[in-house]
Write an enzyme that holds these catalytic residues in place. Structure first.
Site, PDB file in Angstrom:
ATOM      1  N   HIS A 163      -6.976   4.520   7.340  1.00  0.00           N
ATOM      2  CA  HIS A 163      -6.220   4.222   6.123  1.00  0.00           C
ATOM      3  C   HIS A 163      -5.522   5.481   5.613  1.00  0.00           C
ATOM      4  CE1 HIS A 163      -5.036   2.024   2.616  1.00  0.00           C
ATOM      5  NE2 HIS A 163      -5.674   2.834   1.800  1.00  0.00           N
ATOM      6  N   MET A 170      -1.599  -7.036   7.148  1.00  0.00           N
ATOM      7  CA  MET A 170      -2.645  -7.890   6.572  1.00  0.00           C
ATOM      8  C   MET A 170      -2.199  -8.555   5.274  1.00  0.00           C
ATOM      9  SD  MET A 170      -5.773  -5.176   7.008  1.00  0.00           S
ATOM     10  CE  MET A 170      -5.878  -4.094   8.461  1.00  0.00           C
ATOM     11  N   SER A 171      -0.899  -8.723   5.094  1.00  0.00           N
ATOM     12  CA  SER A 171      -0.423  -9.304   3.828  1.00  0.00           C
ATOM     13  C   SER A 171       0.844 -10.116   4.062  1.00  0.00           C
ATOM     14  CB  SER A 171      -0.147  -8.172   2.828  1.00  0.00           C
ATOM     15  OG  SER A 171       0.923  -7.367   3.265  1.00  0.00           O
ATOM     16  N   SER A 223       0.822  -1.210   0.000  1.00  0.00           N
ATOM     17  CA  SER A 223       0.000   0.000   0.000  1.00  0.00           C
ATOM     18  C   SER A 223       0.856   1.259   0.000  1.00  0.00           C
ATOM     19  CB  SER A 223      -0.856   0.069   1.272  1.00  0.00           C
ATOM     20  OG  SER A 223      -1.772  -0.955   1.291  1.00  0.00           O
ATOM     21  N   TYR A 276      -8.158 -10.493   2.730  1.00  0.00           N
ATOM     22  CA  TYR A 276      -9.368  -9.833   3.227  1.00  0.00           C
ATOM     23  C   TYR A 276     -10.297  -9.373   2.116  1.00  0.00           C
ATOM     24  CZ  TYR A 276      -6.895  -5.367   2.393  1.00  0.00           C
ATOM     25  OH  TYR A 276      -6.207  -4.336   1.825  1.00  0.00           O
ATOM     26  N   ASN A 318       2.093   3.532  11.199  1.00  0.00           N
ATOM     27  CA  ASN A 318       1.333   4.007  12.378  1.00  0.00           C
ATOM     28  C   ASN A 318       1.723   3.161  13.571  1.00  0.00           C
ATOM     29  OD1 ASN A 318      -0.392   2.023  10.579  1.00  0.00           O
ATOM     30  ND2 ASN A 318      -1.010   1.668  12.705  1.00  0.00           N
TER      31      ASN A 318
END
Ligand code: HPA
Length: 270
Positions: free
Chosen positions: A245, A209-210, A28, A83, A233
Site C-alpha cells: 500500500h 478494488m473499487s 486512494s 472489502y 504499480n
C-alpha cells in the site's frame, strides 16, 4: 431505501445553496483534489443521516461541496469499499444521494495496478470500459424505478464524449494519457500473478478494488461517467517484487500535481 437516500439528500441540500452539477469520487491518495474546492462546505459522512458510517478509526470521509474551476461540484473525500464489509447498497449509496442533489456528470477516480505491460506506474489511464469480477452487482434486489430500469444498458458505461474531451485536454496539457479496461476485484488482497495473467487474457489493462459498483449505479440513473485510474504499480507478477500500500500512496504523491491539473481542466470544460 429511496426514503433513506432522500433523507440524506435533503439534509445536504439544507446546508448548501444551489445544486452541484458534477460529482467527484476521489480514490486512494487522490483526495487532495477536494482541498482545491473554493468556498467549501464540508460535511463529515457521520453527520449525514442514513449515510454509511466508517468503521475504521481515523478513516472517516467527508463530502466537500463548493466551486471547482467555476463549476458547482460535490466531492467524496474517501469512498466506501466492498472489502471493508459494506454491502453493495452502502458502497453505492452516496452516488444515489448525488443524483438527488442534481449531479448529472460523475468523475470517478481510483488507484489501480497496471496489467498492461506497456504502461508504467505514474501513468493516468482513462477507463474505456470495465469488467465486473466482484461477484456481486449493486442493482441485485428490487429495482428502484425512480432511479432507472430493471435491465440497464451498459454499452457505454464510460461516456465517449467525455473521454474524447478528456483526451483533448490531456494533449493540451502535454499529458501522455493512457486508455484501457478496468477490472474490478473485491480485494483486499492484491491479485496473484496468475490472476493478473487472467486479467490480461480477459482484456484488462488495470486492476483495482473499487469503481465498478459506483459506475453501475451511476449509469442506472442515467449519469454520464468519466473514469480515471492512477496506475500506481505494475500488477502482481509483472515485476519481481511484492506490492504494498505504501508503493500505491507513494506513486499517487508523485502524480498528484498533474492529476489535479488534469481533473480541474476537465471540470472546467465539460
Ligand atoms: N491491484 C488491485 N488494486 C490496486 C492495485 C493492484 O495492483 N494497486 C492499487 N490498487
Amino acid at each position: 431505501m429511496f426514503n433513506k437516500i432522500e433523507t440524506a439528500a435533503s439534509f445536504i441540500k439544507s446546508k448548501i445553496e444551489g445544486s452541484p452539477e458534477i460529482g467527484l469520487i476521489l480514490g486512494s491518495g487522490l483526495g487532495v483534489l477536494a482541498d482545491e474546492i473554493e468556498n467549501p462546505i464540508t460535511i463529515p459522512y457521520h453527520e449525514i443521516p442514513e449515510f454509511p458510517v466508517s468503521t475504521v478509526e481515523g478513516h472517516a470521509g467527508q463530502l466537500v461541496i463548493g466551486q471547482l474551476s467555476g463549476k458547482k461540484v460535490v466531492a467524496m473525500q474517501g469512498r466506501f469499499h466492498f472489502y471493508e464489509g459494506y454491502s453493495m447498497e452502502k458502497v453505492t449509496f452516496p452516488v444515489r444521494v448525488m443524483k438527488l442533489l442534481g449531479v448529472e456528470q460523475l468523475i470517478v477516480t481510483n488507484a489501480a495496478g497496471s496489467v498492461n505491460e506497456s504502461y508504467q506506474p505514474g501513468d493516468l489511464m482513462l477507463i474505456t470500459d470495465h469488467i465486473n469480477l466482484m461477484g456481486a452487482n449493486p442493482l441485485i434486489g428490487p429495482n428502484e424505478e425512480r432511479f432507472g430500469p430493471r435491465f440497464p444498458d451498459m454499452s457505454e458505461a464510460y461516456n465517449k464524449d467525455l473521454r474524447t474531451q478528456a483526451k483533448k485536454i490531456a494533449a493540451s496539457l502535454g499529458l501522455d494519457i493512457k486508455e484501457g479496461v478496468y477490472i474490478g476485484n473485491t480485494g483486499p488482497t492484491y491479485e496473484t500473478p496468475a490472476e493478473v495473467k487472467m486479467a490480461r487474457i480477459l482484456g484488462g489493462d488495470a486492476v483495482g478494488m473499487s469503481t465498478v459498483p459506483e459506475v453501475i449505479v451511476a449509469r442506472h440513473s442515467g449519469m454520464k461517467v468519466l473514469g480515471i485510474s492512477c496506475l500506481t504499480n505494475m500488477a502482481a507478477g509483472i515485476l519481481d517484487q511484492p506490492l504494498s500500500h505504501e508503493e500505491v500512496i507513494e506513486t499517487t504523491e508523485k502524480v498528484k500535481s498533474s492529476f489535479l491539473e488534469f481533473v480541474k481542466q476537465i471540470v472546467k470544460d465539460i
